[in-house]
Design a protein around this motif. Sequence first.
Motif, PDB file in Angstrom:
ATOM      1  N   GLY A  38      -2.468  13.625  40.848  1.00 58.34           N
ATOM      2  CA  GLY A  38      -3.087  14.862  40.381  1.00 58.34           C
ATOM      3  C   GLY A  38      -2.771  16.038  41.279  1.00 58.34           C
ATOM      4  N   ALA A  39      -2.693  15.770  42.581  1.00 61.91           N
ATOM      5  CA  ALA A  39      -2.390  16.853  43.525  1.00 61.91           C
ATOM      6  C   ALA A  39      -0.979  17.390  43.331  1.00 61.91           C
ATOM      7  N   TRP A  40      -0.022  16.495  43.015  1.00 61.42           N
ATOM      8  CA  TRP A  40       1.340  16.962  42.783  1.00 61.42           C
ATOM      9  C   TRP A  40       1.417  17.868  41.555  1.00 61.42           C
ATOM     10  N   VAL A  41       0.684  17.510  40.500  1.00 55.95           N
ATOM     11  CA  VAL A  41       0.653  18.367  39.308  1.00 55.95           C
ATOM     12  C   VAL A  41       0.032  19.718  39.661  1.00 55.95           C
ATOM     13  N   ASN A  42      -1.074  19.664  40.404  1.00 59.22           N
ATOM     14  CA  ASN A  42      -1.750  20.890  40.818  1.00 59.22           C
ATOM     15  C   ASN A  42      -0.842  21.767  41.684  1.00 59.22           C
ATOM     16  N   THR A  43      -0.118  21.128  42.588  1.00 57.09           N
ATOM     17  CA  THR A  43       0.805  21.861  43.458  1.00 57.09           C
ATOM     18  C   THR A  43       1.919  22.507  42.639  1.00 57.09           C
ATOM     19  N   ALA A  44       2.414  21.788  41.631  1.00 57.02           N
ATOM     20  CA  ALA A  44       3.481  22.337  40.798  1.00 57.02           C
ATOM     21  C   ALA A  44       3.029  23.607  40.084  1.00 57.02           C
TER      22      ALA A  44
END
Length: 403
Positions: free
Chosen positions: A335-341
Motif C-alpha cells: 500500500g505504501a508503494w502505491v501511495n508513494t507513486a
Amino acid sequence: MYAAVLRTPYALRTFGAALLGRLSYGTVSLSLMLAAEATTGSYAVAGTVMAVFGAASVLLSPLRARFVDRYGPRRALTPMALGYAALLGVVAAVTWRPGAPGWLLVALALCAGAATPPLGPTMRAVWSRLLPDKRLLQRAYSLDGVAEELLFVSGPLLVGVLVLGAPAALGVALSAGLVAVGTLVFVASPPVGSVVLEGPRRRERARVVGRIGHPVAVTLGVGVALGATDLLVLAFAGDRGRADTAAWILAALSAGSAVGGLVNGAVEWRIPARSRLTLLTFGLAAALGAAALAPGLLALAAAVACVGLFVAPALTTAYLIADEAVDPGLRTQAGAWVNTAVNAGSSGGTAGVGLLVGHLPLSVCFAAAATAPLLAGLATTVRRAPRPAPVAPSSPTGVRCAE
C-alpha cells in the motif's frame, strides 16, 4: 451498504482514530509553510521547508511501512508518531516568534518528514483483515478514500480559521497533537494488535514492487495528472483575472472524487480489478483531455469534476490489487508503494507542467497532462499479469496492517 462496514466489531473505533491522526496530514503542509514564512519573512525558505518535508515523507514511506510490517503497528507506529509529534512541537516553538534561522527549520522539516507515521496504509491493511468479504472490503477502501479526500479539503480550512487570530505556529502544534492522539488511540484498538508480521522472507520482500508493478505504474500516471491539474487550474483562472476561483474549481475536483468513490464502493463490479483500473485511468485521461476544450471557468469546473469522478475509484482499485498481490505480511509495504507513486507523480506532474505553462497554450498543457494516465494505462495492458502470491487463510478476529 456502508453501514455494514462500520458495524463490523471495532471498525468505527479504529477507523475514527486513524482519521483523527490523518487529519494532521491535512493541516501540516499549510501550517508549516505559513509558520516558516512568518518567522523568516522568506517565501523561498518556506518553499524549501515544504519541499524537504514532502520529499522525506514520500520517498521514505515504503521503508517506514516495512517497519510496520516487520514489527507490528504498536511497536513501529508509536515511536514514529511520538517522534514526529515532538519534532513538529519543536517547529511550533521556534516559529512562534520571528527570527528562527532557515537552516534549523529545514533540518527539523527533514527529520519530521522522515518520521511521518504511515497511518493510511496501516488502516487499509487493517481493513483487509477485518473484512475478509471482498465486496465489503471494496466498500471499506472506498469509504477510506473518500474520508481521506475530505480530510485534505477540511484540513487547510481549519488552519485558515486558526490563523485568523493566532500565530501560524499554532497550526503546526495542532498537527502534532492530532497525530499523537490519533495514533495512540489507533494502536490501542484490539484489532490493530492482531497483525500478521512480515517474518524473515527476504526473497518475498524483494518481490513486493514486482508484484504490484501494475497498480504502481497506473497510480504514478494518475498522480502526474493530478499534480498538473492543480497548477493548470490556477493558471487558467489567473489568465481570466479570476485567480480567486481556482480554489473552488479544485474543490469541484475533490467533490467529484468523493462522489466517484462512494459510487464505486456501492457497485458490485463484475469486471476484473486490473481491467477496471485500466478503464478508470482511460476515463480520467478523457475527462482531463476534455478540460483542454473548456471555454470558461464554469466549463472547466465541470470538466475537473468529471476528472474527480475517476480519481477515488482508480486509487481504491489500485490499493485492492496491491493488497491481493502480495503475502499478508507485506501488505503495508504494498500500500505504501502505491501511495508513494501517487504522491511522487503529483510532485513530478506539477514540476513538469510548470515548465510548459507560459510556453504553450493551456489547452495543449491540459492535453499533455492527460497523456500521463493514458500512457500508463496503455503500457500496463500489454504486461503479463503477475501470478498472485499465496495468501494465508484469514480469520475475522485478526488484523494486518498497511501504511
